[in-house]
Design an enzyme around this catalytic site. Structure first.
Site, PDB file in Angstrom:
ATOM      1  NE  ARG A   1      -4.023  -2.225   1.738  1.00  0.00           N
ATOM      2  CZ  ARG A   1      -5.182  -1.993   1.143  1.00  0.00           C
ATOM      3  NH1 ARG A   1      -5.538  -0.758   0.865  1.00  0.00           N
ATOM      4  NH2 ARG A   1      -6.007  -2.984   0.839  1.00  0.00           N
TER       5      ARG A   1
ATOM      6  CB  CYS B   1       4.645   8.482 -14.659  1.00  0.00           C
ATOM      7  SG  CYS B   1       6.247   8.376 -15.493  1.00  0.00           S
TER       8      CYS B   1
ATOM      9  CG  ASP C   1      -1.160  10.454 -17.088  1.00  0.00           C
ATOM     10  OD1 ASP C   1      -0.649   9.719 -16.223  1.00  0.00           O
ATOM     11  OD2 ASP C   1      -0.575  11.422 -17.601  1.00  0.00           O
TER      12      ASP C   1
END
Length: 284
Positions: A76, A81, A133
């Site tokens: 977690r 990206c 995205d």
């Protein structure tokens, strides 16, 4: 199909789909349609934070699917990206979507060209294409955006515009509306990329001295109605109505702040490494 174009390069078969959906709090049937894409994108963006702490902790960023899901799903944590969008892409593929990995060049009013290293996704759904995205941090979209010239998407007070680059039919610019007009976030072209492209770009962005993710603490979180950014000691809260609160974080509050505001639990030893990477506090 040429071997290097095979879907096997993305290791989608290793993804624990149930663990992913549990992390996102998603239940029920998931038909591969536009509404399911919206639900999944929104849940991911609201749940998993953007962070670069493993670079500071000396662990680097591993793009193996099992490593990424162990970090973002089981432990977690968050990521940047490549971790966000590579994991999201294989989830979509396992659910029946057609996904293309694309590279974007961040614009952000930079005084010189930034490297074309931001990974984002193109998703084909029902004869239409969406920009997806979940890895652009606190300025990124909460929901997918229809790929059509001039699309404007109001996402809870954050308004995005997707438009073709002037004079082209394969290049696009994503912008965010601000008080003084449209602020360009990034440019991208519709050229598919492969896993090795991600490995090369990830190595640069996680190790090079000019990368924005080496040598500084950087975390971001999207929530309903507000967005949070921690850049070194500077903590910025931006609300959908445009109001902004800024303060500076002291050493002693770092561990609790990361846990409460970003959902990231660090050990005392890990916290000490993160704190050591912070610049000296500003004199009072």
């Amino acid at each position: 199909m040429r071997p290097f174009c095979s879907a096997a390069q993305w290791q989608a078969e290793l993804l624990d789909v149930e663990a992913y959906l549990d992390r996102l709090g998603i239940t029920g049937p998931l038909e591969p349609d536009a509404e399911t894409l919206r639900r999944l994108h929104r849940a991911h963006a609201l749940t998993i934070p953007f962070e670069n702490l493993d670079i500071l902790l000396g662990r680097g960023i591993d793009l193996d699917v099992d490593v990424m899901q162990s970090k973002l799903l089981r432990s977690r944590r968050g990521g940047y990206c490549y971790e966000h969008n590579m994991l999201f892409a294989v989830l979509l593929e396992r659910l029946g979507y057609e996904v293309t990995r694309l590279y974007a060049r961040p614009l952000l009013d930079a005084p010189k060209p930034l490297p074309r290293t931001h990974l984002m996704l193109s998703v084909a759904v029902g004869g239409e294409t969406y920009l997806a995205d979940v890895g652009f941090g606190d300025e990124g979209p909460l929901e997918p955006i229809l790929v059509a010239d001039g699309t404007v998407s109001d996402q809870g007070g954050w308004v995005y515009r997707l438009a073709r680059e002037e004079g082209t039919d394969k290049e696009w610019v994503l912008s965010l509306k601000r008080d003084d007009g449209w602020f360009p976030l990034y440019w991208y072209a519709t050229e598919a990329h492969h896993h090795i492209d991600c490995v090369v770009a990830n190595y640069f962005i996680s190790t090079h001295g000019s990368s924005p993710f080496t040598g500084r603490v950087f975390l971001e979180r999207i929530a309903e109605g507000w967005r949070l950014n921690l850049n070194h000691r500077k903590l910025t809260l931006t609300r959908a109505d445009g109001t902004v609160e800024v303060r500076h974080v002291a050493d002693g509050e770092v561990r609790e702040l990361l846990a409460k505001q970003f959902g990231i639990e660090l050990t005392e030893e890990e916290t000490a490494v993160v704190v050591a990477a912070l610049p000296a506090p500003e004199p009072s």
